[in-house]
Design an enzyme around this catalytic site. Structure first.
Site, mmCIF file in Angstrom:
data_model
loop_
_atom_site.group_PDB
_atom_site.id
_atom_site.type_symbol
_atom_site.label_atom_id
_atom_site.label_comp_id
_atom_site.label_asym_id
_atom_site.label_seq_id
_atom_site.Cartn_x
_atom_site.Cartn_y
_atom_site.Cartn_z
ATOM 1 N N TYR A 223 42.379 23.475 40.431
ATOM 2 C CA TYR A 223 42.528 24.932 40.317
ATOM 3 C C TYR A 223 43.892 25.276 39.699
ATOM 4 O O TYR A 223 43.986 25.999 38.705
ATOM 5 C CB TYR A 223 42.374 25.574 41.700
ATOM 6 C CG TYR A 223 42.827 27.004 41.756
ATOM 7 C CD1 TYR A 223 42.145 27.998 41.059
ATOM 8 C CD2 TYR A 223 43.956 27.379 42.497
ATOM 9 C CE1 TYR A 223 42.568 29.316 41.102
ATOM 10 C CE2 TYR A 223 44.383 28.688 42.544
ATOM 11 C CZ TYR A 223 43.695 29.650 41.844
ATOM 12 O OH TYR A 223 44.125 30.956 41.871
ATOM 13 N N PHE B 273 41.073 38.715 35.138
ATOM 14 C CA PHE B 273 40.941 38.210 36.511
ATOM 15 C C PHE B 273 39.860 37.135 36.622
ATOM 16 O O PHE B 273 39.782 36.461 37.645
ATOM 17 C CB PHE B 273 40.496 39.335 37.458
ATOM 18 C CG PHE B 273 41.483 40.443 37.648
ATOM 19 C CD1 PHE B 273 42.553 40.295 38.512
ATOM 20 C CD2 PHE B 273 41.344 41.644 36.968
ATOM 21 C CE1 PHE B 273 43.458 41.317 38.703
ATOM 22 C CE2 PHE B 273 42.243 42.670 37.148
ATOM 23 C CZ PHE B 273 43.299 42.509 38.020
ATOM 24 N N LYS C 235 45.137 26.951 35.884
ATOM 25 C CA LYS C 235 46.029 28.109 35.711
ATOM 26 C C LYS C 235 47.230 27.713 34.842
ATOM 27 O O LYS C 235 47.681 28.475 33.983
ATOM 28 C CB LYS C 235 46.502 28.619 37.077
ATOM 29 C CG LYS C 235 45.386 29.215 37.929
ATOM 30 C CD LYS C 235 44.870 30.509 37.345
ATOM 31 C CE LYS C 235 43.736 31.101 38.146
ATOM 32 N NZ LYS C 235 43.197 32.324 37.578
ATOM 33 N N LEU D 58 42.215 32.598 54.572
ATOM 34 C CA LEU D 58 42.587 32.566 55.982
ATOM 35 C C LEU D 58 42.413 33.906 56.706
ATOM 36 O O LEU D 58 41.763 33.957 57.761
ATOM 37 C CB LEU D 58 44.043 32.083 56.125
ATOM 38 C CG LEU D 58 44.512 31.975 57.564
ATOM 39 C CD1 LEU D 58 43.804 30.841 58.289
ATOM 40 C CD2 LEU D 58 46.023 31.800 57.644
ATOM 41 N N GLY E 114 44.619 19.171 48.873
ATOM 42 C CA GLY E 114 45.158 20.059 47.844
ATOM 43 C C GLY E 114 46.053 21.164 48.381
ATOM 44 O O GLY E 114 46.478 22.032 47.612
ATOM 45 N N SER F 30 48.682 31.827 39.351
ATOM 46 C CA SER F 30 48.702 31.513 40.779
ATOM 47 C C SER F 30 49.926 30.690 41.140
ATOM 48 O O SER F 30 50.428 29.898 40.318
ATOM 49 C CB SER F 30 47.446 30.700 41.106
ATOM 50 O OG SER F 30 47.574 30.114 42.374
ATOM 51 N N ASP G 178 32.178 41.790 33.488
ATOM 52 C CA ASP G 178 32.030 40.936 34.665
ATOM 53 C C ASP G 178 30.597 40.390 34.713
ATOM 54 O O ASP G 178 29.675 40.998 34.174
ATOM 55 C CB ASP G 178 32.316 41.751 35.935
ATOM 56 C CG ASP G 178 32.717 40.885 37.133
ATOM 57 O OD1 ASP G 178 33.850 41.039 37.614
ATOM 58 O OD2 ASP G 178 31.887 40.053 37.583
ATOM 59 N N PHE H 33 50.769 34.902 44.945
ATOM 60 C CA PHE H 33 50.833 34.126 46.167
ATOM 61 C C PHE H 33 49.548 34.491 46.933
ATOM 62 O O PHE H 33 48.494 34.529 46.330
ATOM 63 C CB PHE H 33 52.187 34.327 46.853
ATOM 64 C CG PHE H 33 53.245 33.493 46.134
ATOM 65 C CD1 PHE H 33 53.595 33.769 44.812
ATOM 66 C CD2 PHE H 33 53.798 32.372 46.735
ATOM 67 C CE1 PHE H 33 54.480 32.960 44.111
ATOM 68 C CE2 PHE H 33 54.698 31.556 46.041
ATOM 69 C CZ PHE H 33 55.030 31.852 44.733
ATOM 70 N N ASN H 34 49.565 34.769 48.214
ATOM 71 C CA ASN H 34 48.283 34.948 48.909
ATOM 72 C C ASN H 34 47.898 36.419 49.015
ATOM 73 O O ASN H 34 48.454 37.151 49.844
ATOM 74 C CB ASN H 34 48.355 34.289 50.285
ATOM 75 C CG ASN H 34 48.369 32.782 50.158
ATOM 76 O OD1 ASN H 34 49.296 32.209 49.590
ATOM 77 N ND2 ASN H 34 47.335 32.129 50.640
HETATM 78 N N1 UDP Z 1 43.233 27.777 56.253
HETATM 79 C C1 UDP Z 1 42.857 27.334 57.529
HETATM 80 N N2 UDP Z 1 41.615 27.660 57.987
HETATM 81 C C2 UDP Z 1 40.722 28.383 57.250
HETATM 82 C C3 UDP Z 1 41.109 28.836 55.960
HETATM 83 C C4 UDP Z 1 42.379 28.511 55.491
HETATM 84 O O1 UDP Z 1 43.620 26.671 58.227
HETATM 85 O O2 UDP Z 1 39.599 28.621 57.733
HETATM 86 C C5 UDP Z 1 44.570 27.435 55.760
HETATM 87 C C6 UDP Z 1 44.582 26.689 54.435
HETATM 88 O O3 UDP Z 1 44.383 25.295 54.619
HETATM 89 C C7 UDP Z 1 45.982 27.050 53.918
HETATM 90 C C8 UDP Z 1 46.194 28.478 54.443
HETATM 91 O O4 UDP Z 1 45.277 28.629 55.540
HETATM 92 O O5 UDP Z 1 46.953 26.212 54.502
HETATM 93 C C9 UDP Z 1 45.900 29.551 53.418
HETATM 94 O O6 UDP Z 1 44.644 29.221 52.821
HETATM 95 P P1 UDP Z 1 43.871 30.221 51.867
HETATM 96 O O7 UDP Z 1 42.589 29.543 51.463
HETATM 97 O O8 UDP Z 1 43.758 31.553 52.516
HETATM 98 O O9 UDP Z 1 44.825 30.419 50.606
HETATM 99 P P2 UDP Z 1 45.510 29.356 49.599
HETATM 100 O O10 UDP Z 1 46.927 29.222 50.078
HETATM 101 O O11 UDP Z 1 44.726 28.084 49.630
HETATM 102 O O12 UDP Z 1 45.434 30.050 48.275
#
Ligand code: UDP
Length: 325
Positions: free
Chosen positions: A141, A73, A145, A190, A283, A117, A32, A169-170
């Site tokens: 991004y 990773f 991937k 988020l 995006g 992803s 890393d 996913f998330n």
């Molecule tokens: N999001 C938001 N406010 C924030 C951060 C994220 O509304 O401060 C939204 C973002 O636009 C997406 C969702 O939350 O629709 C999940 O975003 P995140 O960046 O956590 O993960 P991603 O799905 O982009 O990998």
């Protein structure tokens, strides 16, 4: 097959996976750019501080460590940044993975588990998303991937390198020990943003409330980081037992809108959110929700820690202690 090189093992998902590798009797070695932050938990694990672009160091590390499997990773992860600076993503994600694969070929290492992803799907036509859906990324991004998944396929044909690509996913939540968790800088995800805002009574910016979803905000599939870590262990075992190369979705199979996440976070923290609605983030697909049939049936994986309440509760527990770790 116990000697595992964990590229990017100091990061969020990497460190949770290193913990699970240790629990399962593997011998992980980290490679890393940074030392792991979580020294309390990841003791006695060798960490080589270096960049994946450094072929000589990488090759020496793989040879000296008698590495048999790689978990990869290391990569940039921010959709917004990738739109603003695509060159960084092609350089770090694609070029450096090519370097890693070349090194694996030279050192005769045949197995790799790769962090892919859900971003490879772009705006999916069918929900939930199956792995054989059209791959049509809508940001750099996701493109990187996708390019790496394709590259892995060609390296298998040419050099016999077998792979599992885990399409995350998330990822969210934190280890139940409270000793490791999510610490990005800057934080763009988020759940930690919402929890941090609730903690400090800051406003939460919701990016778009005019999507074609039940409440107008984006829907995502959140998977607990411990479950995600376990998916890597199962993928390592799958390859070690001669299993075929393929990509698997790793999600919970359940979707939550941004408004729902905020509302559950309010309950977990017993605090009231202040929300402002902003324009859409470039995006962002409106809905990402995994069909997890393949990984649950073929690798016998289960998202056992991934109830949304547990994800948010463990993330909250971590947030309250992380400055002390
Ligand atoms: N999001 C938001 N406010 C924030 C951060 C994220 O509304 O401060 C939204 C973002 O636009 C997406 C969702 O939350 O629709 C999940 O975003 P995140 O960046 O956590 O993960 P991603 O799905 O982009 O990998």
């Amino acid at each position: 097959m116990k000697n595992v090189l964990v590229c990017g093992g100091s990061g969020y998902i990497g460190s949770h996976t290193v913990k699970e590798l240790l629990t399962c009797g593997y011998n992980p070695m980290l490679y890393d750019r940074k030392e792991p932050e979580f020294n309390g938990l990841i003791k006695n694990v060798k960490c080589v501080v270096g960049d994946l672009s450094d072929y000589a160091l990488l090759e020496k590390t793989i040879r000296d460590g008698k590495i048999e499997t790689v978990i990869h990773f290391a990569g940039y992860i921010e959709v917004g940044e990738s739109v603003a600076h695509p060159e960084r993503y092609y350089e770090n994600n694609v070029c450096n993975t090519l370097n890693l694969l070349n090194c694996m070929v030279a050192c005769n290492v045949k197995n790799i588990v790769f962090s892919s992803s859900a971003a490879v799907y772009g705006c999916p036509r069918e929900i939930p998303i199956k792995e054989d859906a059209l791959l049509n990324p809508i940001n750099p991004y996701g493109e990187t991937k996708y390019a790496i998944e394709r590259m892995l396929g060609y390296f298998e044909k040419a050099y016999g390198i077998r792979y599992v690509a885990l399409r995350y996913f998330n990822a969210a939540g934190a280890d139940k020990s409270g000793l490791i968790g999510e610490r990005h800088s800057p934080e763009t995800h988020l759940i930690p943003i919402v929890l941090n805002a609730l903690c400090k009574d800051k406003e939460i910016k919701v990016f778009g409330n005019d999507y074609n979803t039940k409440d107008g905000t984006c829907i995502r599939d959140y998977v607990h980081v411990t479950d995600l870590a376990n998916a890597h262990i199962l993928a390592v075992k799958h390859l070690a037992s001669g299993g075929q190369s393929r990509a698997y979705n790793v999600g919970s199979g359940v979707g939550f809108s941004i408004k729902e996440i905020i509302s559950i976070a309010e309950k977990v923290t017993n605090k009231k959110a202040r929300i402002s609605y902003e324009k859409r983030r470039e995006g962002d697909p409106s809905v990402l929700l995994a069909d997890i049939t393949s990984i649950t049936t073929e690798l016998r994986w289960t998202p056992e820690n991934s109830s949304i309440e547990n994800i948010i509760q463990t993330a909250w527990d971590w947030l309250k202690t992380k400055d002390k770790v």
